[in-house]
Write a protein that holds these residues in place. Structure first.
Motif, mmCIF file in Angstrom:
data_model
loop_
_atom_site.group_PDB
_atom_site.id
_atom_site.type_symbol
_atom_site.label_atom_id
_atom_site.label_comp_id
_atom_site.label_asym_id
_atom_site.label_seq_id
_atom_site.Cartn_x
_atom_site.Cartn_y
_atom_site.Cartn_z
ATOM 1 N N UNK A 59 0.829 -1.220 0.000
ATOM 2 C CA UNK A 59 0.000 0.000 0.000
ATOM 3 C C UNK A 59 0.857 1.261 0.000
ATOM 4 N N UNK A 60 2.121 1.142 0.408
ATOM 5 C CA UNK A 60 2.967 2.339 0.518
ATOM 6 C C UNK A 60 3.132 3.069 -0.814
ATOM 7 N N UNK A 61 3.460 2.363 -1.921
ATOM 8 C CA UNK A 61 3.562 3.097 -3.192
ATOM 9 C C UNK A 61 2.248 3.741 -3.610
ATOM 10 N N UNK A 62 1.122 3.115 -3.233
ATOM 11 C CA UNK A 62 -0.178 3.670 -3.608
ATOM 12 C C UNK A 62 -0.509 4.921 -2.806
ATOM 13 N N UNK A 63 0.056 5.032 -1.607
ATOM 14 C CA UNK A 63 -0.183 6.198 -0.763
ATOM 15 C C UNK A 63 0.754 7.353 -1.076
ATOM 16 N N UNK A 64 1.805 7.062 -1.813
ATOM 17 C CA UNK A 64 2.846 8.066 -2.070
ATOM 18 C C UNK A 64 2.552 8.815 -3.357
ATOM 19 N N UNK A 65 2.314 10.098 -3.227
ATOM 20 C CA UNK A 65 2.046 10.961 -4.380
ATOM 21 C C UNK A 65 3.111 12.043 -4.474
ATOM 22 N N UNK A 66 3.311 12.528 -5.672
ATOM 23 C CA UNK A 66 4.302 13.580 -5.887
ATOM 24 C C UNK A 66 3.946 14.813 -5.068
ATOM 25 N N UNK A 67 4.890 15.351 -4.298
ATOM 26 C CA UNK A 67 4.587 16.529 -3.479
ATOM 27 C C UNK A 67 4.310 17.755 -4.343
ATOM 28 N N UNK A 68 3.444 18.615 -3.829
ATOM 29 C CA UNK A 68 3.116 19.860 -4.520
ATOM 30 C C UNK A 68 4.103 20.929 -4.080
#
Length: 234
Positions: free
Chosen positions: A176-185
């Protein structure tokens, strides 16, 4: 970068992936002997034959991440390893046990093949050397945690391979970790200039001070040349 939660998610992803690989690499002979009952010489030769999969993984997963994205690739790395670690406990043939090792080594190398591109995508390339260096501390931490974990399991249960189901569960949860990680704004506008490092600002201040104080031209010239070289690199 250190002020974003994405950094710590990426750090954890790399830490778990390396820990899984280190557990098998650092205890390859006892684990393979426990699983297969093969002679030490045969086990050593078989493991030596699949060690190159660590290198192949960097190319394979790196190429795959260029097509499906590094985040999805890292998710697949966790899924594949979770399945293989779960099934490895029943691999009593040397051939199948070594094949499982090859897959794990492929994923272990894959973590290093995909994480740099995630780091560059999330935090840019301007300071990537320092940024990725900070992220690689996860590798060092995993190099300590992995052997300690498998040693603790061996002390408690008398078996190195007893750590395999534990690692499988942890890796399954880590998907789930990669799915929770989004590019920061970006906090400042996308076109806002990035402030140079403090040592560059200090160089510029020294140039101004020497000009005001009337220092010899050679000293000021060297400082100005250094500052100009940095500006040209940018």
């Amino acid at each position: 970068m250190l002020a974003t939660r994405q950094f710590y998610l990426l750090w954890t992803m790399l830490f778990l992936n390396v820990t899984a690989g280190i557990i098998l690499i650092s205890n390859a002979l006892p684990i393979l002997q426990e699983l297969t009952g093969a002679a030490p010489g045969a086990v050593a030769a078989a493991f030596g034959g699949v060690a190159l999969f660590n290198t192949f993984g960097r190319f394979f997963w790196g190429a795959l991440s260029d097509r499906i994205g590094p985040t999805r690739s890292f998710c697949l790395i966790f899924v594949v390893q979770a399945v293989v670690f779960f099934l490895m406990g029943s691999a009593h043939s040397l051939l199948w046990a070594v094949a499982a090792y090859a897959v794990i080594l492929l994923c272990y190398g894959g973590g290093f093949g995909t994480m740099p591109s995630i780091n560059a995508e999330y935090f840019g390339t301007r300071y990537m050397g320092a940024n990725y260096g900070a992220l690689l501390t996860a590798w060092g931490a995993a190099g300590i945690a992995g052997p300690l974990l498998v040693a603790a399991v061996n002390d408690r249960h008398g078996s190195f391979s007893g750590a395999l189901p534990i690692v499988s569960i942890v890796l399954a949860a880590a998907t789930v970790l990669p799915l929770l990680t989004k590019k920061p704004v970006a906090r400042s506008g996308g076109d806002a200039p990035i402030r140079p490092p403090r040592f560059v600002q200090l160089d510029a201040a020294i140039v101004r001070m020497t000009a005001l104080m009337g220092e010899p031209p050679a000293t000021a010239s060297r400082a100005q040349s250094s500052d100009l070289a940095w500006m040209q690199l940018d």
